[in-house]
Design a protein around this motif. Structure first.
Motif, short mmCIF file in Angstrom:
data_model
loop_
_atom_site.label_atom_id
_atom_site.label_comp_id
_atom_site.label_asym_id
_atom_site.label_seq_id
_atom_site.Cartn_x
_atom_site.Cartn_y
_atom_site.Cartn_z
N GLU A 30 19.60 -81.94 55.00
CA GLU A 30 18.85 -80.80 55.53
C GLU A 30 18.79 -79.68 54.49
O GLU A 30 17.75 -79.04 54.30
CB GLU A 30 19.52 -80.30 56.81
CG GLU A 30 18.75 -79.21 57.51
CD GLU A 30 19.39 -78.82 58.83
OE1 GLU A 30 19.43 -77.60 59.11
OE2 GLU A 30 19.83 -79.72 59.57
N LEU A 31 19.90 -79.45 53.80
CA LEU A 31 19.95 -78.40 52.78
C LEU A 31 18.96 -78.67 51.64
O LEU A 31 18.26 -77.76 51.19
CB LEU A 31 21.37 -78.30 52.20
CG LEU A 31 21.57 -77.33 51.03
CD1 LEU A 31 21.44 -75.88 51.51
CD2 LEU A 31 22.91 -77.56 50.38
N VAL A 32 18.89 -79.92 51.18
CA VAL A 32 18.03 -80.24 50.03
C VAL A 32 16.68 -80.79 50.44
O VAL A 32 15.85 -81.13 49.59
CB VAL A 32 18.72 -81.23 49.05
CG1 VAL A 32 19.98 -80.62 48.47
CG2 VAL A 32 19.00 -82.57 49.70
N GLY A 33 16.42 -80.86 51.75
CA GLY A 33 15.17 -81.41 52.26
C GLY A 33 13.96 -80.57 51.92
O GLY A 33 14.04 -79.54 51.24
N SER A 34 12.83 -80.98 52.42
CA SER A 34 11.56 -80.34 52.07
C SER A 34 11.46 -78.89 52.54
O SER A 34 10.70 -78.11 51.96
CB SER A 34 10.39 -81.15 52.62
OG SER A 34 10.49 -81.26 54.03
N PRO A 76 22.60 -69.96 47.69
CA PRO A 76 23.44 -70.09 46.50
C PRO A 76 23.93 -71.52 46.25
O PRO A 76 24.16 -71.91 45.11
CB PRO A 76 24.62 -69.16 46.77
CG PRO A 76 24.16 -68.23 47.83
CD PRO A 76 23.12 -68.96 48.62
N ALA A 77 24.06 -72.32 47.31
CA ALA A 77 24.49 -73.71 47.13
C ALA A 77 23.45 -74.50 46.35
O ALA A 77 23.81 -75.36 45.53
CB ALA A 77 24.77 -74.37 48.47
N LEU A 78 22.18 -74.22 46.57
CA LEU A 78 21.14 -74.90 45.78
C LEU A 78 21.20 -74.46 44.33
O LEU A 78 20.93 -75.25 43.43
CB LEU A 78 19.75 -74.65 46.38
CG LEU A 78 19.49 -75.29 47.73
CD1 LEU A 78 18.06 -75.01 48.18
CD2 LEU A 78 19.76 -76.78 47.71
N LEU A 117 30.21 -79.76 45.45
CA LEU A 117 29.65 -78.54 44.87
C LEU A 117 29.18 -77.58 45.95
O LEU A 117 29.41 -76.37 45.84
CB LEU A 117 28.48 -78.88 43.93
CG LEU A 117 28.85 -79.48 42.59
CD1 LEU A 117 27.60 -79.97 41.87
CD2 LEU A 117 29.60 -78.47 41.73
N VAL A 118 28.55 -78.10 46.99
CA VAL A 118 28.08 -77.25 48.08
C VAL A 118 29.27 -76.60 48.79
O VAL A 118 29.28 -75.40 49.05
CB VAL A 118 27.21 -78.05 49.08
CG1 VAL A 118 26.95 -77.25 50.35
CG2 VAL A 118 25.90 -78.46 48.42
N LEU A 178 32.99 -72.01 49.83
CA LEU A 178 34.37 -71.52 49.87
C LEU A 178 34.71 -70.60 48.70
O LEU A 178 35.82 -70.07 48.64
CB LEU A 178 35.35 -72.70 49.90
CG LEU A 178 35.30 -73.59 51.13
CD1 LEU A 178 36.26 -74.76 50.98
CD2 LEU A 178 35.62 -72.79 52.38
N GLY A 179 33.79 -70.44 47.76
CA GLY A 179 34.05 -69.58 46.61
C GLY A 179 34.92 -70.22 45.55
O GLY A 179 35.59 -69.52 44.79
#
Length: 163
Positions: A27-31, A38-40, A121-122, A127-128
């Motif tokens: 879902e995070l990297v989806g279209s 920031p995770a991307l 990484l995400v 979590l910083g």
């Protein structure tokens, strides 16, 4: 002839949890991705931090392809987990925690490695965690991060054993 398939052991409860993480990642990297997340940024880091124009040009040329590749990798992992998934509410504790062998074909190994690394990484971004010093093993929130590292290590060791 050696079988190039690697085998890792995983309990159903772990497969269900990993599949949920993979679904969230897809879902995070989806279209419909939010490129301001920031995770991307952690998944597609800035290659030219001292040159804003070069960074912008590079990101616009590569970010979507990279994130689309990550979504495809995650789908490969999700598909591999399908046989171990199940309804946790209807499963006995024994069924949930009994380990099963998960076969990962040679064409899928890289997708597993990339996906497990990307998940870490995400979570690190959320979590910083930027270095080992930022990781607090006494903080329960870091458990998933550690568990993914363990899973990643098992896949690496299994792949190395075939070489």
């Amino acid at each position: 002839m050696n079988d190039p398939t690697i085998h890792v052991r995983m309990a159903r409860v772990e497969a269900v949890q990993l599949a949920q993480l993979v679904d969230d990642f897809r879902e995070l990297v989806g279209s419909d991705r939010d490129i301001t997340d920031p995770a991307l940024g952690r998944l597609a880091p800035d290659p030219y931090p001292d040159d804003e124009d070069a960074s912008k040009t590079f990101r616009s040329a590569t970010r979507d392809d990279l994130l689309d590749r990550r979504a495809l990798d995650a789908e490969i992992v999700r598909t591999a987990l399908a046989d171990l998934r199940g309804d946790m509410d209807s499963m006995s504790q024994t069924e949930a925690f009994t380990e099963h062998e998960l076969a990962i074909g040679p064409a899928e190994v890289d997708a597993w490695l990339r996906t497990l690394t990307a998940l870490r990484l995400v979570i690190a971004e959320r979590l910083g965690i930027e270095s080992d010093d930022d990781h607090d093993p006494d903080d329960a929130r870091f458990g998933v991060y550690d568990w993914l590292g363990y899973r990643l290590e098992l896949v690496i060791e299994a792949a190395d054993a075939l070489l």
